[in-house]
Scaffold this motif. Structure first.
Motif, short mmCIF file in Angstrom:
data_model
loop_
_atom_site.label_atom_id
_atom_site.label_comp_id
_atom_site.label_asym_id
_atom_site.label_seq_id
_atom_site.Cartn_x
_atom_site.Cartn_y
_atom_site.Cartn_z
N UNK A 1 -5.82 -1.13 -4.75
CA UNK A 1 -5.30 -0.96 -3.39
C UNK A 1 -4.00 -0.16 -3.37
N UNK A 2 -3.37 0.04 -4.52
CA UNK A 2 -2.10 0.78 -4.56
C UNK A 2 -2.40 2.26 -4.69
N UNK A 3 -3.04 2.80 -3.68
CA UNK A 3 -3.60 4.14 -3.74
C UNK A 3 -2.55 5.25 -3.79
N UNK A 4 -1.31 4.93 -3.47
CA UNK A 4 -0.25 5.94 -3.50
C UNK A 4 0.56 5.93 -4.80
N UNK A 5 0.17 5.08 -5.74
CA UNK A 5 0.90 4.98 -7.00
C UNK A 5 0.94 6.33 -7.72
N UNK B 1 0.81 -1.22 0.00
CA UNK B 1 0.00 0.00 0.00
C UNK B 1 0.84 1.27 0.00
N UNK B 2 2.15 1.18 0.25
CA UNK B 2 3.03 2.35 0.24
C UNK B 2 3.73 2.55 -1.10
N UNK B 3 3.50 1.65 -2.04
CA UNK B 3 4.18 1.68 -3.33
C UNK B 3 3.78 2.92 -4.13
N UNK B 4 4.80 3.61 -4.65
CA UNK B 4 4.54 4.81 -5.47
C UNK B 4 4.88 4.60 -6.94
N UNK B 5 5.77 3.65 -7.23
CA UNK B 5 6.18 3.38 -8.61
C UNK B 5 6.08 1.88 -8.88
N UNK B 6 5.35 1.51 -9.92
CA UNK B 6 5.27 0.12 -10.35
C UNK B 6 5.62 0.08 -11.83
N UNK B 7 6.82 -0.40 -12.14
CA UNK B 7 7.35 -0.42 -13.50
C UNK B 7 7.66 -1.86 -13.87
N UNK C 1 -2.01 9.06 -9.53
CA UNK C 1 -1.25 8.72 -10.74
C UNK C 1 -0.90 9.97 -11.54
N UNK C 2 0.36 10.03 -11.94
CA UNK C 2 0.84 11.06 -12.85
C UNK C 2 1.25 10.48 -14.20
N UNK C 3 1.61 9.19 -14.20
CA UNK C 3 2.00 8.50 -15.43
C UNK C 3 1.28 7.17 -15.51
N UNK C 4 0.57 6.94 -16.64
CA UNK C 4 -0.10 5.67 -16.87
C UNK C 4 0.29 5.19 -18.26
N UNK C 5 1.09 4.12 -18.30
CA UNK C 5 1.58 3.56 -19.56
C UNK C 5 1.14 2.11 -19.68
N UNK C 6 0.19 1.87 -20.57
CA UNK C 6 -0.32 0.52 -20.81
C UNK C 6 -0.13 0.11 -22.26
N UNK C 7 0.71 0.84 -22.98
CA UNK C 7 0.85 0.61 -24.40
C UNK C 7 1.57 -0.68 -24.73
N UNK D 1 -8.52 10.82 -12.72
CA UNK D 1 -7.08 10.93 -12.48
C UNK D 1 -6.61 12.36 -12.76
N UNK D 2 -6.99 13.26 -11.88
CA UNK D 2 -6.78 14.69 -12.11
C UNK D 2 -5.31 15.10 -12.13
N UNK D 3 -4.43 14.27 -11.59
CA UNK D 3 -2.99 14.59 -11.59
C UNK D 3 -2.25 14.02 -12.80
N UNK D 4 -2.96 13.30 -13.64
CA UNK D 4 -2.31 12.57 -14.73
C UNK D 4 -1.68 13.53 -15.74
N UNK D 5 -0.39 13.28 -16.03
CA UNK D 5 0.32 14.07 -17.01
C UNK D 5 0.63 13.30 -18.28
#
Length: 232
Positions: A28-32, A6-12, A56-62, A77-81
């Motif tokens: 559940x990874x609300x801090x991603x 639950x503390x995870x901020x980056x999942x690559x 989330x600031x980055x979402x890459x599913x390509x 996802x209002x913070x998404x860049x």
């Protein structure tokens, strides 16, 4: 596992051979802040639960084999860049809810089976630098409101089914560098206003239904490297 992290901020997990659906428990990874699952073999639909990851600031599913619609929940996802869902098998319309994502800098939804119109509200994204929607089945007029996306540099709409005229208002997008409209169903003549795009390097409008002559105003575009047109 996701409940524990639950503390995870980056999942690559990009560029692996992971397959199967994206787990709905990812909610559940609300801090991603960064979620990158690109370049795998993920299948099935994009889970709507991703819309619960409001940090989330980055979402890459390509570059997967995802199908179905783009979830409207992504509008949360209002913070998404950065949003990349290109090179999948997605279908359906572009969600109107994306219009509220004012922090978007880069959007790539190309190389899918998306249909319908470009939401007019995309023109309100003043931070947007790059918009890639090529190789889809998009229709409807190219929104004149895109002129309000004053930061836009790359606009790739080629290989869709856009009809009608190229909006004169695009000549107000003074930061445009790349403009690709080839392989559509555009009619009329090239707008004289495109001569205002002094930073433009690439202008591709070939394989449309354009007529008339190439405007003399394009001759003052000193940065222009490539002009591809079938106008006579």
């Amino acid at each position: 596992m996701f409940i524990i992290l639950i503390s995870l901020t980056h999942l690559d997990l990009r560029l692996n051979d992971i397959s199967g659906p994206i787990p709905v428990k990812i909610r559940y990874l609300s801090k991603l802040v960064v979620l990158d699952l690109s370049g795998n073999h993920f299948s099935g639909k994009i889970p709507s639960e991703i819309g619960m990851l409001t940090n989330l600031e980055t979402l890459s599913l390509h570059s997967n084999t995802l199908k179905g619609n783009i979830p409207v929940s992504l509008g949360n996802l209002s913070k998404l860049g950065y949003l990349r869902v290109d090179d999948n098998k997605l279908s359906g319309p572009l969600p109107l809810e994306l219009e509220t994502l004012y922090n978007l800098v880069k959007v790539n939804m190309s190389f899918n089976f998306l249909s319908g119109q470009i939401p007019f509200g995309l023109g309100n994204m003043t931070k947007l630098f790059e918009l890639y929607l090529f190789l889809n089945n998009l229709t409807g007029s190219i929104p004149s409101m895109l002129e309000n996306s004053s930061s836009l540099r790359n606009l790739y709409l080629y290989m869709n089914k856009f009809p009608g005229r190229i909006p004169d208002e695009l000549g107000n997008m003074k930061n445009l560098v790349m403009l690709y409209f080839g392989h559509n169903q555009l009619t009329g003549s090239l707008p004289v206003s495109l001569g205002n795009l002094t930073k433009l390097k690439m202008l591709d409008v070939h394989e449309n239904l354009l007529s008339g002559i190439v405007p003399q105003e394009l001759g003052k575009l000193e940065s222009l490297i490539e002009l591809s047109s079938q106008q006579v």
